[in-house]
Design a protein around this motif. Structure first.
Motif, PDB file in Angstrom:
ATOM      1  N   UNK A  56      52.341  -2.161  22.645  1.00  0.00           N
ATOM      2  CA  UNK A  56      51.535  -3.363  22.447  1.00  0.00           C
ATOM      3  C   UNK A  56      51.275  -4.081  23.766  1.00  0.00           C
ATOM      4  N   UNK A  57      51.103  -3.300  24.824  1.00  0.00           N
ATOM      5  CA  UNK A  57      50.811  -3.942  26.111  1.00  0.00           C
ATOM      6  C   UNK A  57      49.327  -4.285  26.175  1.00  0.00           C
ATOM      7  N   UNK A  58      49.026  -5.287  26.964  1.00  0.00           N
ATOM      8  CA  UNK A  58      47.656  -5.799  27.010  1.00  0.00           C
ATOM      9  C   UNK A  58      46.671  -4.737  27.484  1.00  0.00           C
ATOM     10  N   UNK A  59      45.493  -4.778  26.924  1.00  0.00           N
ATOM     11  CA  UNK A  59      44.411  -3.908  27.380  1.00  0.00           C
ATOM     12  C   UNK A  59      43.705  -4.586  28.545  1.00  0.00           C
ATOM     13  N   UNK A  60      43.231  -3.787  29.471  1.00  0.00           N
ATOM     14  CA  UNK A  60      42.568  -4.336  30.655  1.00  0.00           C
ATOM     15  C   UNK A  60      41.109  -3.891  30.643  1.00  0.00           C
ATOM     16  N   UNK A  61      40.238  -4.823  30.937  1.00  0.00           N
ATOM     17  CA  UNK A  61      38.820  -4.510  30.966  1.00  0.00           C
ATOM     18  C   UNK A  61      38.554  -3.439  32.035  1.00  0.00           C
ATOM     19  N   UNK A  62      37.915  -2.372  31.662  1.00  0.00           N
ATOM     20  CA  UNK A  62      37.612  -1.312  32.634  1.00  0.00           C
ATOM     21  C   UNK A  62      36.239  -0.760  32.288  1.00  0.00           C
ATOM     22  N   UNK A  63      35.915   0.368  32.859  1.00  0.00           N
ATOM     23  CA  UNK A  63      34.598   0.941  32.548  1.00  0.00           C
ATOM     24  C   UNK A  63      34.543   1.343  31.077  1.00  0.00           C
ATOM     25  N   UNK A  64      35.711   1.585  30.483  1.00  0.00           N
ATOM     26  CA  UNK A  64      35.767   1.942  29.070  1.00  0.00           C
ATOM     27  C   UNK A  64      35.843   0.653  28.246  1.00  0.00           C
ATOM     28  N   UNK A  65      34.962   0.484  27.276  1.00  0.00           N
ATOM     29  CA  UNK A  65      35.031  -0.729  26.448  1.00  0.00           C
ATOM     30  C   UNK A  65      36.425  -0.878  25.827  1.00  0.00           C
ATOM     31  N   UNK A  66      36.836  -2.118  25.582  1.00  0.00           N
ATOM     32  CA  UNK A  66      38.175  -2.383  25.047  1.00  0.00           C
ATOM     33  C   UNK A  66      38.373  -1.663  23.711  1.00  0.00           C
ATOM     34  N   UNK A  67      37.312  -1.662  22.915  1.00  0.00           N
ATOM     35  CA  UNK A  67      37.461  -1.042  21.602  1.00  0.00           C
ATOM     36  C   UNK A  67      37.740   0.454  21.737  1.00  0.00           C
ATOM     37  N   UNK A  91      47.419  -7.736  22.396  1.00  0.00           N
ATOM     38  CA  UNK A  91      46.655  -6.913  23.337  1.00  0.00           C
ATOM     39  C   UNK A  91      45.679  -7.744  24.165  1.00  0.00           C
ATOM     40  N   UNK A  92      45.500  -8.997  23.745  1.00  0.00           N
ATOM     41  CA  UNK A  92      44.578  -9.846  24.493  1.00  0.00           C
ATOM     42  C   UNK A  92      43.122  -9.493  24.267  1.00  0.00           C
ATOM     43  N   UNK A  93      42.784  -9.100  23.031  1.00  0.00           N
ATOM     44  CA  UNK A  93      41.384  -8.779  22.738  1.00  0.00           C
ATOM     45  C   UNK A  93      40.955  -9.559  21.496  1.00  0.00           C
ATOM     46  N   UNK A  94      39.655  -9.550  21.226  1.00  0.00           N
ATOM     47  CA  UNK A  94      39.147 -10.248  20.053  1.00  0.00           C
ATOM     48  C   UNK A  94      39.565  -9.505  18.789  1.00  0.00           C
ATOM     49  N   UNK A  95      39.707 -10.266  17.723  1.00  0.00           N
ATOM     50  CA  UNK A  95      40.056  -9.698  16.442  1.00  0.00           C
ATOM     51  C   UNK A  95      39.031  -8.628  16.038  1.00  0.00           C
ATOM     52  N   UNK A  96      37.759  -8.902  16.309  1.00  0.00           N
ATOM     53  CA  UNK A  96      36.696  -7.953  15.955  1.00  0.00           C
ATOM     54  C   UNK A  96      36.871  -6.608  16.645  1.00  0.00           C
ATOM     55  N   UNK A  97      37.387  -6.648  17.859  1.00  0.00           N
ATOM     56  CA  UNK A  97      37.618  -5.410  18.609  1.00  0.00           C
ATOM     57  C   UNK A  97      38.645  -4.534  17.890  1.00  0.00           C
ATOM     58  N   UNK A  98      39.702  -5.180  17.430  1.00  0.00           N
ATOM     59  CA  UNK A  98      40.731  -4.439  16.701  1.00  0.00           C
ATOM     60  C   UNK A  98      40.156  -3.905  15.391  1.00  0.00           C
ATOM     61  N   UNK A  99      39.389  -4.759  14.710  1.00  0.00           N
ATOM     62  CA  UNK A  99      38.793  -4.332  13.441  1.00  0.00           C
ATOM     63  C   UNK A  99      37.930  -3.090  13.620  1.00  0.00           C
ATOM     64  N   UNK A 100      37.110  -3.102  14.692  1.00  0.00           N
ATOM     65  CA  UNK A 100      36.215  -1.974  14.899  1.00  0.00           C
ATOM     66  C   UNK A 100      36.997  -0.692  15.178  1.00  0.00           C
ATOM     67  N   UNK A 101      38.040  -0.821  15.987  1.00  0.00           N
ATOM     68  CA  UNK A 101      38.852   0.367  16.294  1.00  0.00           C
ATOM     69  C   UNK A 101      39.528   0.880  15.022  1.00  0.00           C
ATOM     70  N   UNK A 102      40.040  -0.063  14.209  1.00  0.00           N
ATOM     71  CA  UNK A 102      40.682   0.323  12.942  1.00  0.00           C
ATOM     72  C   UNK A 102      39.689   1.043  12.037  1.00  0.00           C
TER      73      UNK A 102
END
Lengths: 471, 471
Positions: B11-22, B54-65
């Protein structure tokens, strides 16, 4: 030289050659239909009679009949015999999607038939470029790329489509909302399977796209015809006819037959109804890119604040139909259901075609191609409209809508449009009768004339042939 | 170095990179499942908790799920939260058809997972040759070949398949009886749509191929489990369980899980039943080519004098799954119905892939490729069987059937097969639990071990890893 009587199907014996007898018979019947020697609704000699006259086995005739029935040319009526499909002057030329011949083994390759609807310009597709991208993608196919594709689509294609839609159709969506399909028909089948139960009413444009209606009927849904006028589908009429509909299917950019756009007011009413009724709207945006006067309209989906629109795009019109790829943009809350439905019905779409399309979009070819086709179609449309006006003069009544892939022409004092189509077919032309696009009793008639494959220089000659044909 | 606790999802934070967070989150969860950090049935932290950690929006997690749910990795249980799909040690590795990753953008490409079932040898597919034929076919795509394909398939491919089947599977049929499909699942869907009504009972092998069962269930048919023993499906038991079944689905060459062949006596009983009951038999001949001891059996269809068998072939096992092509051989009397059903559900399969396969067959590559794979699979099977016997000795009980694409191994005194699969997954292995192939209560257990991608030299090491894993 006397012309053969219009209904004379040549019952001369078939001769064994490099082409199997069944293939010969198949080609002969199809050609007789194309030439108007066999007309829609006409009864064929019985298989037994034909076998005997042609000097072939009964099974050979049966196989040719079955194949032609499968392709929609013939209709088997059991003991009542086999007839040429009455839908031939109806469904077939009507369709945006008439299957063309691809096998030289059966008959010589030919291009799109004059006035055939629903095909992009096959003569000016960038074939060499496409072949180059395909070859490159094929060389890269290795290991896992040979394995099962991701069910919802190649991730890079889904990403490319989402970017394209944002720029070109005003649709804001995530790549995760894109589902790659095997074309619009498969996509609509997926929608029906995911959302509809047997008997569910569905608002359907009247007139409307025949193949889409068939998909809904095959899913045991109940298309409810909603009249279309100069502003597109009459949404108010929908409230009256089937307020509890689960789905509405519309072609908002340019109506699939009349070419009109769905007005902004109606777009808003439709979306408001869907939101309040808990219904869904399918936007079939098959030709939204092809707009020639003023700016093209953004997609209905671009107004969809409540996320009730399932947007359906197809590469059949923007690239070519033999690719068999399309896509849906699915509202977020429906994603799990669509993903599950798709996973039990297919194992995904072919990897190579998806990769090629993704590269074509990402490398900028797609935008350039669409721009070029827009310019070309505008010219072909103008050339055909001008030629028709010159040849038919006062007899012609034609509203030229600002976009689309066909013209709608009406001729004063002419026979029924079905009869006109029949006559045109005898001259090798394939217009479509508007009256056949109705589910209920048709309220309008006219000829739908696809112009995307009408080369400018040929337009005057084609207009003259049409005039001769319809008399 | 301490190993991470088995259930510790990072559950470590995600870091903004060239790959979208989702995409990052998607890849991280999938990788955690692959590594066994997240186990089948395990509950994930809530989307809200995860978003915050993870330091991301709830929507980001929802989309990945949602994406992972769509791909079968996660199961959303509404208020009860989201869990790792319990079917992961069940449906997924069980499937002959686990979707592999094809996008480098999400995570590094990887080959077939060790012991994964149902894939041909991806490492030895003749890629260069295939790319050459594809390039040539792509260059030939012009005019009509860009248009809508013939709905039932490219004529030259249908002809090529009919010739191949006559020579290689003892099936005598006309090209007109071949319908090209988008793979077995689509083909079975077509069969269900053409022949079945809701609630129709269908004899289905118990254990049996999970994906096929799902297709039938999605069509509202009712699969009736018919036990399989050493002679294949117990046809007599079918008479008792559902004499009025409309359809029977069988894998006669090598049963999809147990690997046994349907005996000649049972083949005859099955065909006689179908003829007298007016029922149809689907022959899923997915691996009939892969027979290593003695001569391969001709297809059930070769005995089908009454024309009751719908033969289903797939290029997913004989070529590669990313091609998405298969075919049916349809009894003559059913052709019109199948043609009509297919025409309202798809507009045909992509032209390019069909042309490439036709050329591959006609130019003799297909026969050579199958022969080569047969030799290779025989070696890989032998190497794996030998390695397993050496490593497990007396504990191992294994019947090596004369054909197929996997081995069935049982280990004395071991835990349940589902538990063994779970342990193996933690070591990067993907065997399949036999017990999960049952619709009803499972009556047998064991590990199904795909050997087609097990390189001979790696077999001993893989056997040792399996031994370590299952303890």
């Amino acid at each position: 030289m006397p012309r053969p009587a219009p209904s004379a199907f040549p019952l001369t014996r078939l001769v064994r050659s490099s082409l199997p007898l069944q293939e010969q018979l198949y080609a002969r019947i199809r050609s007789a239909i194309a030439k108007g020697q066999l007309r829609p609704g006409e009864k064929l000699p019985s298989a037994r009679t034909m076998a005997s006259a042609l000097g072939v086995a009964r099974g050979t005739v049966d196989m040719a009949f079955m194949r032609l029935a499968g392709e929609g040319y013939l209709l088997a009526r059991g003991p009542a015999g086999t007839i040429v499909s009455p839908a031939l002057s109806i469904d077939r030329p009507v369709a945006r999607t008439v299957p063309a011949r691809i096998s030289e083994s059966v008959e010589a390759a030919s291009d799109a038939r004059p006035f055939q609807m629903g095909l992009p310009a096959l003569d000016l597709f960038p074939r060499a470029l496409w072949a180059r991208l395909t070859s490159r993608a094929a060389k890269q196919l290795a290991g896992p790329a040979l394995s099962y594709p991701e069910i919802l689509g190649l991730p890079e294609l889904r990403t490319a489509i989402a970017s394209y839609l944002a720029v070109s159709r005003g649709v804001s969506c995530s790549a995760a909302q894109i589902i790659v399909t095997g074309g619009y028909q498969s996509g609509l089948g997926l929608i029906a399977q995911a959302l509809l139960s047997p008997g569910d009413p569905v608002w359907f444009e009247e007139p409307g796209y025949v193949f889409a209606r068939q998909v809904l009927q095959a899913a045991s849904a109940q298309p409810v015809p909603i009249p279309v006028d100069g502003q597109g589908m009459d949404v108010e009429a929908g409230f009256g006819a089937a307020p509890q509909a689960r789905l509405a299917v519309v072609t908002p950019a340019h109506h699939s037959a009349l070419g009109v756009a769905l007005s902004l007011a109606r777009r808003q009413r439709l979306l408001a109804w869907a939101a309040s009724a808990g219904a869904w709207v399918v936007e079939d945006d098959y030709d939204g890119e092809f707009h020639y006067v003023g700016r093209k309209l953004p997609a209905l989906k671009s107004l969809d604040a409540a996320d009730r629109v399932i947007y359906a795009g197809s590469f059949s019109k923007t690239l070519f139909p033999g690719l068999r790829l399309g896509y849906l943009v699915v509202p977020r809350q429906l994603l799990p259901r669509f993903a599950e439905t798709k996973s039990v019905t297919t194992r995904g779409e072919p990897t190579l075609g998806q990769k090629t399309v993704a590269d074509f979009i990402v490398e900028g070819h797609f935008g350039r191609h669409l721009k070029r086709m827009r310019g070309l179609y505008a010219q072909r449309r103008e050339a055909l409209a001008t030629a028709l006006r010159e040849v038919f003069g006062e007899r012609l009544s034609m509203t030229v809508e600002p976009g689309g892939m066909h013209l709608l022409a009406r001729f004063a004092g002419a026979a029924s449009d079905v009869e006109l189509v029949r006559r045109a077919a005898r001259h090798g032309l394939s217009p479509t009768a508007l009256s056949t696009q109705y589910l209920g009793r048709s309220r309008d008639s006219g000829l739908l004339l696809g112009f995307t494959n009408v080369v400018e220089e040929r337009a005057p000659a084609l207009a003259r042939t049409l005039a001769r044909a319809i008399g």
